[in-house]
Scaffold this motif. Structure first.
Motif, short mmCIF file in Angstrom:
data_model
loop_
_atom_site.label_atom_id
_atom_site.label_comp_id
_atom_site.label_asym_id
_atom_site.label_seq_id
_atom_site.Cartn_x
_atom_site.Cartn_y
_atom_site.Cartn_z
N UNK B 4 0.84 -1.19 0.00
CA UNK B 4 0.00 0.00 0.00
C UNK B 4 0.88 1.24 0.00
N UNK B 5 0.67 2.10 -0.99
CA UNK B 5 1.54 3.27 -1.15
C UNK B 5 0.84 4.56 -0.75
N UNK B 7 1.11 6.50 2.12
CA UNK B 7 0.51 6.58 3.46
C UNK B 7 1.05 7.77 4.24
N UNK B 13 -3.30 5.90 0.94
CA UNK B 13 -3.49 4.65 0.21
C UNK B 13 -4.11 4.87 -1.17
N UNK B 14 -4.55 3.77 -1.77
CA UNK B 14 -5.09 3.82 -3.14
C UNK B 14 -6.35 2.96 -3.23
N UNK B 15 -7.44 3.42 -2.69
CA UNK B 15 -8.69 2.65 -2.70
C UNK B 15 -9.51 3.00 -3.93
N UNK B 16 -9.11 2.46 -5.05
CA UNK B 16 -9.76 2.77 -6.32
C UNK B 16 -9.97 1.50 -7.12
N UNK B 17 -10.89 1.56 -8.11
CA UNK B 17 -11.12 0.38 -8.94
C UNK B 17 -9.85 -0.05 -9.69
N UNK B 18 -9.75 -1.35 -9.91
CA UNK B 18 -8.64 -1.91 -10.68
C UNK B 18 -8.46 -1.18 -12.02
N UNK B 21 -5.97 1.55 -11.71
CA UNK B 21 -4.67 1.35 -11.07
C UNK B 21 -3.49 1.70 -11.99
N UNK B 278 -13.00 5.07 4.60
CA UNK B 278 -12.35 4.89 3.30
C UNK B 278 -13.30 5.39 2.23
N UNK B 279 -12.88 6.40 1.48
CA UNK B 279 -13.77 6.98 0.48
C UNK B 279 -12.95 7.81 -0.50
N UNK B 280 -13.43 7.90 -1.73
CA UNK B 280 -12.74 8.69 -2.75
C UNK B 280 -11.25 8.36 -2.82
N UNK B 283 -7.91 6.53 2.75
CA UNK B 283 -8.34 6.36 4.14
C UNK B 283 -8.09 7.69 4.82
#
Lengths: 258, 396
Positions: B4-5, B7, B13-18, B21, B278-280, B283
């Motif tokens: 996880x990059x 931080x 982090x990178x909470x996005x759809x594949x 990426x 966790x959104x957009x 975190x």
């Protein structure tokens, strides 16, 4: 390991999606029963999220309607429990929701509850490979598969993502968000072949599929076909009377791919 | 093993759809290449100086200082930048980067319209296509900025989903980016979203504190005691804080929008009322209900009307390095009027949140203390809305 593998044992799998709580959870439960009756192999239950960034307008609006009508994560758990205990639903079921719904509930508490009521897997479209550890370790403890997604843009990421996948692999057919498409331009056979070259985990294709013709074509490359928006549209149209129409539709899709 | 990059403590982090990426990886690689490239930096500095009018002044607000009778107040005048706000700093950097990456189209979200105007401006300058997503509610309360964007050649798409404000514009922008990636750069306007955006935007906005530090050293021969900035997503705040973070004697204060008050549901004060989520793509702290549904936040300021805060701010809060206070609509409007009459400077209603806290804080401090308040933008765009707030209808 969960029961998801069973879904892919009897020929091509048809995987219908439904947004829980639209228009109410009783209708959702009756739709799920009809889906099983019509031959669905695996059922995806959407827990509504206020801001579903991977969804097109159809599922987004259904999610907002469900929330307005009072649907909550706890009520969805109760419905799943009823499906398993009273309504004889035995096909594998997976949740599809967003990271914050699981995170805010407590990842462990969520997985424990999901496992208790009989859920086999979770799809989180906003948790890519890089962030999966936070969720996957706990999912595994409770026998729940965290489903990996592969997109037309995944390219050299395919082997990394696919080799750590469990349950099934969700292949995203097209760029963009969920929703009915008249034309899918991705080279699906190549994408599926690239996935199959690195894993034995079954793969199912979703995003944009709505007609029996599209489903039959997709099933030539993949082990299963996922349909969401087309079903959610039927529910939006018929409301509480939707289960019968959803059943008919699922039957037509199952027939097309077998 | 997954890594996880991006931080900041536990945040980011990178909470996005594949699907996205590879796009963010490509962006990160390009940014890492160009950020230390002398040619890129020379070009960017020229744009900032010759086109955007930097450096912005650090102005001693003498009348305000005397009126409040406490700390010596300096205003960092980002309102004097071309396009009228700090947003241009980041946009020129990102547009230049996008051009180097071979992108021909910029998409952006906007709340108050300042970031949209800045993006439309850069697109015009670089000959790029531009689409700006803006909540329908915001297109109505910031009609002037909608016209400016169109005048600059951008398409403005009103977003009707959800609360039809900034968060929905961000969601819609993410949806659009997943649809069209090859030729399109998402020019994100704040220090939020998935890595590398919080870092890129912070680096481009850090010019604010790089300048203010040198300016205050020149004028006073020492560092300030307080740095204040308004904080929604937090781009002008992080830019105002960044070069002081290691200088522990400098108190950093972010001013959030409390709307009608942090004890009401009509608020956008994330640190004061939100919880971890966790959104957009990130975190961080978010205004949300017990099931993690994102709250329909409210502020008179369209630019601060966002349910989250950038991950670096969340971490500055966790570590106690920065403090985040909540300012109500009423306090902000009073400050908007106060600065206009006192110094002849009409601040953006967003910036007025920082001014409001300065008005509270300065009188409690001794006269040998120094305070720098960032005026992130100018307030012309807000005049009609503030007039309405005061019960007066004016035609723009």
């Amino acid at each position: 390991m969960s029961n998801i593998a069973n879904a892919f044992e009897n020929g091509k799998a048809f995987v219908p999606f439904i947004t829980c709580g639209d228009p109410d959870l009783d209708t959702t439960a009756r739709c799920v029963v009809e889906m099983q009756k019509a031959g669905a192999s695996l059922i995806e239950l959407g827990i509504p999220f206020s801001d579903p960034t991977a969804e097109g307008p159809v599922i987004m609006e259904a999610s907002l309607r469900a929330l307005e009508n009072g649907c909550t994560t706890d009520k969805v758990f109760d419905m799943v429990k009823r499906l398993r205990t009273e309504l004889n639903v035995t096909v594998p079921m997976v949740f599809m929701t967003y990271a914050n719904v699981v995170f805010s509930y407590g990842i462990e508490r969520f997985c424990q509850k999901a496992s208790e009521v009989g859920i086999d897997g979770i799809i989180l479209p906003d948790v890519p490979y890089e962030e999966k550890d936070e969720f996957d370790g706990i999912c595994k403890q409770y026998g729940i598969d965290l489903i990996s997604l592969i997109a037309p843009t995944s390219d050299e990421r395919i082997s990394m993502v696919a080799s750590s996948a469990s349950g099934f692999i969700y292949i995203v057919s097209s760029l963009g968000v969920t929703g009915v498409r008249s034309n899918i331009t991705t080279d699906i056979p190549s994408l599926c072949a690239a996935v199959k070259a690195v894993t034995d985990v079954p793969c199912a294709i979703g995003f944009g599929i709505s007609t029996p013709e599209q489903a039959s074509k997709m099933a030539q490359s993949a082990d299963g076909v996922i349909v969401g928006s087309a079903i959610v549209k039927i529910v939006a149209q018929y409301g509480k009377d939707a289960p019968e129409y959803v059943g008919e539709y699922v039957k037509s899709m199952v027939d097309a791919i077998r | 093993m997954p890594d996880s990059k991006g931080r900041f403590g536990i945040h980011g982090g990178q909470y996005i759809p594949e699907t996205l990426m590879n796009a963010v990886i490509e962006l990160e690689e390009a940014y890492n290449h160009y950020k230390n490239d002398p040619g890129f930096n020379k070009e960017l500095t020229e744009l900032l100086n010759e086109y955007a009018g930097r450096p912005s002044n650090l102005y001693y607000a003498e009348k305000m200082t005397k009126d409040l009778g406490g700390a010596k107040i300096y205003l960092k005048r980002e309102d004097l930048n071309h396009t009228g706000s700090h947003k241009i700093n980041n946009v020129l950097g990102q547009a230049l980067l996008a051009k180097k990456m071979g992108k021909t189209r910029l998409i952006a979200e906007t709340g108050a319209g300042q970031h949209g105007v800045a993006t439309a401006t850069a697109a015009a300058l670089f000959g790029m296509e531009c689409v700006v997503f803006m909540g329908k509610v915001d297109t109505e309360r910031q009609a002037l900025n909608v016209y400016r964007m169109k005048l600059l050649g951008a398409d403005v798409v009103p977003v009707t989903s959800g609360t039809a404000t900034l968060k929905d514009a961000v969601s819609e922008c993410m949806r659009e980016w997943t649809t069209r990636i090859d030729d399109t750069h998402y020019c994100l306007g704040s220090v939020m979203g998935p890595h590398p955006f919080p870092t890129i935007v912070r680096d481009f906005q850090a010019v604010i504190s790089r300048e203010s530090k040198a300016q205050v050293m020149e004028k006073e021969g020492r560092l300030p005691d307080y740095v204040l900035a308004c904080c929604g997503g937090g781009s002008n705040a992080i830019g105002s804080f960044y070069h002081y973070i290691e200088d522990k004697s400098v108190n950093l204060i972010g001013c959030e929008a409390a709307g009608r008050g942090i004890d009401t549901f009509e608020t956008a004060a994330t640190i004061n009322t939100g919880k971890l989520g966790i959104f957009h793509g990130m975190k961080s702290y978010f205004c949300q209900d017990e099931y993690g549904q994102i709250a329909p936040v409210y502020s008179i300021s369209a630019g601060l009307d966002y349910p989250g805060i950038g991950p670096e701010h969340a971490n500055l809060h966790d570590t106690g390095r920065a403090q985040y206070v909540a300012i109500t609509d009423d306090e902000a409007v009073n400050a908007f009027e106060y600065l206009s009459r006192m110094e002849g400077i009409i601040p953006a209603i967003e910036s007025a949140h920082a001014v409001a806290h300065a008005i509270k804080l300065a009188p409690t401090l001794s006269k040998d203390k120094i305070m720098v308040v960032t005026i992130s933008g100018r307030g012309d765009k807000d005049c009609a809305a503030i007039a309405r707030y005061r019960g007066e209808n004016i035609n723009e």
